[in-house]
Design a protein around this motif. Structure first.
Motif, PDB file in Angstrom:
ATOM      1  N   ARG A 181      -6.228   9.515  39.320  1.00  0.00           N
ATOM      2  CA  ARG A 181      -4.941  10.134  39.658  1.00  0.00           C
ATOM      3  C   ARG A 181      -3.832   9.096  39.759  1.00  0.00           C
ATOM      4  N   VAL A 182      -4.141   7.891  40.206  1.00  0.00           N
ATOM      5  CA  VAL A 182      -3.138   6.825  40.217  1.00  0.00           C
ATOM      6  C   VAL A 182      -2.614   6.654  38.795  1.00  0.00           C
ATOM      7  N   ARG A 183      -3.521   6.578  37.847  1.00  0.00           N
ATOM      8  CA  ARG A 183      -3.141   6.354  36.449  1.00  0.00           C
ATOM      9  C   ARG A 183      -2.396   7.554  35.859  1.00  0.00           C
ATOM     10  N   ALA A 199     -12.400  -0.296  40.060  1.00  0.00           N
ATOM     11  CA  ALA A 199     -11.071  -0.077  39.475  1.00  0.00           C
ATOM     12  C   ALA A 199     -10.352  -1.411  39.331  1.00  0.00           C
ATOM     13  N   SER A 200      -9.656  -1.543  38.225  1.00  0.00           N
ATOM     14  CA  SER A 200      -8.891  -2.752  37.975  1.00  0.00           C
ATOM     15  C   SER A 200      -7.493  -2.353  37.519  1.00  0.00           C
ATOM     16  N   PHE A 201      -6.507  -2.870  38.210  1.00  0.00           N
ATOM     17  CA  PHE A 201      -5.108  -2.599  37.875  1.00  0.00           C
ATOM     18  C   PHE A 201      -4.425  -3.926  37.600  1.00  0.00           C
ATOM     19  N   SER A 203      -9.728   1.350  56.659  1.00  0.00           N
ATOM     20  CA  SER A 203     -10.640   1.290  55.520  1.00  0.00           C
ATOM     21  C   SER A 203     -10.002   1.999  54.337  1.00  0.00           C
ATOM     22  N   LEU A 204     -10.132   1.391  53.167  1.00  0.00           N
ATOM     23  CA  LEU A 204      -9.623   1.972  51.925  1.00  0.00           C
ATOM     24  C   LEU A 204     -10.779   2.072  50.947  1.00  0.00           C
ATOM     25  N   ILE A 205     -10.988   3.269  50.430  1.00  0.00           N
ATOM     26  CA  ILE A 205     -11.998   3.491  49.395  1.00  0.00           C
ATOM     27  C   ILE A 205     -11.270   3.875  48.116  1.00  0.00           C
ATOM     28  N   ILE A 206     -11.608   3.188  47.027  1.00  0.00           N
ATOM     29  CA  ILE A 206     -11.112   3.570  45.704  1.00  0.00           C
ATOM     30  C   ILE A 206     -12.271   4.274  45.010  1.00  0.00           C
ATOM     31  N   THR A 207     -12.055   5.499  44.582  1.00  0.00           N
ATOM     32  CA  THR A 207     -13.110   6.282  43.964  1.00  0.00           C
ATOM     33  C   THR A 207     -12.587   6.987  42.720  1.00  0.00           C
ATOM     34  N   ASP A 208     -13.372   7.914  42.194  1.00  0.00           N
ATOM     35  CA  ASP A 208     -12.998   8.653  40.993  1.00  0.00           C
ATOM     36  C   ASP A 208     -12.890  10.142  41.318  1.00  0.00           C
TER      37      ASP A 208
END
Length: 167
Positions: free
Chosen positions: A110-112, A11-13, A41-46
């Protein structure tokens, strides 16, 4: 605080994920009076990744925006004295001596979409989800109306203090 980021979906913001996550997480810990050194720990996923975790760990067969997996069992939310007691042995990273505080999983999609839905920036939405999840890692929940009101106020206070507002 030690922060581990696993960006599974690259992910790129237009903001630095780790910088904002650390800033918000530290603000929550400070507001709650946590003086322990912690690891998060932080995981960025879809959608697919978070759907699978939601199903496997919570029995809820759908994607969501954020998941929180606290490692600490609290008697009362925000009462960090439990980390000094019996559970301390199970919480400590033997290599660092830090408390392994928990995991945050954020759904990039969901962030987007929620940023658009709520009319604010993706950075604000991401920061909100981190603050929300950190409060779960501090023992808070929102299953009851009064609990939800407490969490909402705490989230707002932290984000307002950081100048991360909806505007």
């Amino acid at each position: 605080m030690v922060f581990y980021v696993d960006n599974e979906v690259s992910a790129s913001f237009d903001f630095d994920i780790e910088e904002i996550a650390k800033k918000v997480s530290q603000a929550v810990l400070d507001s709650e009076g946590c003086t322990h050194e912690v690891e998060i720990s932080l995981i960025i996923t879809d959608d697919e990744g978070i759907h699978e975790m939601n199903r496997d760990f919570r029995g809820i067969d759908r994607p969501t925006d954020v998941l929180s997996f606290p490692n600490v069992s609290y008697d009362e939310p925000g009462d960090f004295s439990v980390m000094d007691g019996e559970q301390n042995v199970d919480l400590l990273n033997p290599d660092t001596g830090n408390i392994i505080f928990g995991d945050i999983v954020i759904n990039e999609a969901r962030v987007r979409s929620q940023a658009v839905e709520y009319g604010h920036s993706e950075m604000r939405e991401f920061a909100f989800l981190v603050a929300h999840s950190m409060l779960h890692l501090c023992g808070y929940d929102h299953m009851e109306e009064d609990e939800a009101a407490v969490m909402e106020k705490k989230q707002k206070d932290v984000l307002d203090k950081l100048g991360i507002t909806r505007g």
